[in-house]
Design an enzyme around this catalytic site. Sequence first.
Site, PDB file in Angstrom:
ATOM      1  N   CYS A  60       0.881  -0.941  -0.113  1.00  0.00           N
ATOM      2  CA  CYS A  60      -0.119   0.061  -0.253  1.00  0.00           C
ATOM      3  C   CYS A  60       0.939   1.202  -0.033  1.00  0.00           C
ATOM      4  CB  CYS A  60      -1.029  -0.144   1.294  1.00  0.00           C
ATOM      5  SG  CYS A  60      -1.221   1.376   2.126  1.00  0.00           S
ATOM      6  N   HIS A  62       0.042   4.479   0.478  1.00  0.00           N
ATOM      7  CA  HIS A  62      -0.010   5.464   1.729  1.00  0.00           C
ATOM      8  C   HIS A  62       0.823   4.846   2.942  1.00  0.00           C
ATOM      9  CE1 HIS A  62      -2.857   8.246  -0.209  1.00  0.00           C
ATOM     10  NE2 HIS A  62      -3.535   7.318  -0.692  1.00  0.00           N
TER      11      HIS A  62
END
Length: 500
Positions: A60, A62
Amino acid sequence: MSQRRALVGIFVILAALFAVSTAEAEAEEKEYVLTLDHTNFSDTVAKHNFIVVEFYAPWCGHCKRLAPEYEKAASILSSHDPPITLAKVDASDEVNKELSTKYRVQGFPSIKILRDGGNKVQDYKGPREADGIVTYLKKQAGPASTEIKSREDAASLIDEKKIFVAGVFPKFSGVEFEKFITLAEKLRADYDFAHTLDAKHLPRGEPVDKPTLRLLKPFDELFADYQDFDVDAMEKFINEASTPKVTVFDKNPDNYPYIDKFFRSKFAKVLLFVNFSSELDAFKSKYDDIAALYKGKDIGFLLGDVQSSGGVFQYFKVNEDQAPLVLGQTNDGEKYLKPNVEPDHIATWVKDFKDGKLKPFLSSEPIPENNSERVKVVVTDSLEEMVFNSGKNVLLEFYAPWCGHCKQLAPILDEVAISLENDPNVMIAKLDATANDIPKGKFEVKGFPTLYFKSASGNLLQYEGNRTKEDIIDFIQKNRDKTIQSGSATSEEPSSREEL
Ligand SMILES: *[C@@H]1O[C@H](CO)[C@@H](O)[C@H](O)[C@H]1NC(C)=O
Ligand SMILES: *[C@@H]1O[C@H](CO)[C@@H](O)[C@H](O)[C@H]1NC(C)=O
Ligand SMILES: *[C@@H]1O[C@H](CO)[C@@H](O)[C@H](O)[C@H]1NC(C)=O
Ligand SMILES: *[C@@H]1O[C@H](CO)[C@@H](O)[C@H](O)[C@H]1NC(C)=O
């Protein structure tokens, strides 16, 4: 200097450099963020009165951006008194699945604050950079409500642009005070709380002689008092009093929390979009009056600037030409629309909307005049005619222009269309689901592309086979005209679909 001594010198310098660099490497390797998994999560959490856990996935983006900030915050907070512990769990790992379920991890990263050995769970709603994380967590780790002893205390604590909740008490004990602290602990992630012995320290409102909850806000009547110290009742009061009568949607970041709240609310919604530079005066006071009429009637009002509402317009599939426009949305997602509205027509429209007298509106692109491509363009307004009443066997793709899997499918559908070109009873078609509303009840479009097949006799099936020319043609030939496979529209999700 002899050659030998010079070499020794270099060696010493190199050794020293080497030593420094190993020391540095070690310092970097010391991780302040605890790594937890299903084997040691519960034990670790049970040992902490306050611990922060990031549920992440290695892929991911983020999470990757957060990692160095989170680590830096962890290193700073390790020397806080008492130390604040930050931890992480790889929630994408199958073995930790039970943990992700238990903590309702729905996206990455998902950060939770666990208190009281894990008995209390709170969502982290703070910033994502190290300093912000530190400030937010220090505050969350401290008492839920701060005492205000003077006007100066109040001035330094209260952000005039935000909601602030103050409890005024004759003494800091007794059932009302306890309920207030319980409330502050419950809502501390969302609001700032303070308590005081004297209402005169607060920037607004009259003195009071009994326990009072005073909510300070930057809009409408600027403050509201409440004196029922039941926790649920206070929560309801705060929720209502902190919602503006009319939420303003423009580029001012101070309005974002209210906009967020507006769109999350379960109420029916009325949204009016006008051009703030030229039309605001003509609409604002009339609209405010309408909103006041519906106060407490489970209907939210928003006034938006056409000039900053691009994203909302896209979401509702409307456009600037239709402004000034008023939109309605019911809890079940039906959309209502009055384009090019005049200030005096809004009140009646809102009443009709509230009374359920309006017809839901489905956005449609214009029906193309020239539909000469092999894969025919269907829009909402031509769906009946081209798909349901055409008497043809139709394969219909619901797509989004930005969707990669749809782009891959396009040439394949084109080939399918070429192969079946000489069959007047078959049509291959596509509908841009980002510009056209899909009528409720017939199709279930949860991702792109979604393919449906409607046989000439009216049977509707979802195509969930492989997206190859051969398989698609096979399916069409098998199911055309009449179909026997009633159970074909299974709920199995093809893995190559992009979720909405
Ligand atoms: C928890 O267990 C994992 C896997 O065995 C290990 O990598 C991690 O360091 C442990 N964490 C703690 C805090 O003991
Ligand atoms: C809004 O009004 C201003 C001033 O009349 C005008 O310049 C602007 O183009 C308008 N914007 C839109 C999106 O209509
Ligand atoms: C339809 O569009 C195609 C390509 O855009 C063009 O070649 C054709 O002449 C058009 N036909 C009509 C009837 O407008
Ligand atoms: C789709 O293709 C895969 C791999 O080529 C194959 O294993 C699978 O059985 C196919 N599925 C269908 C429904 O034909």
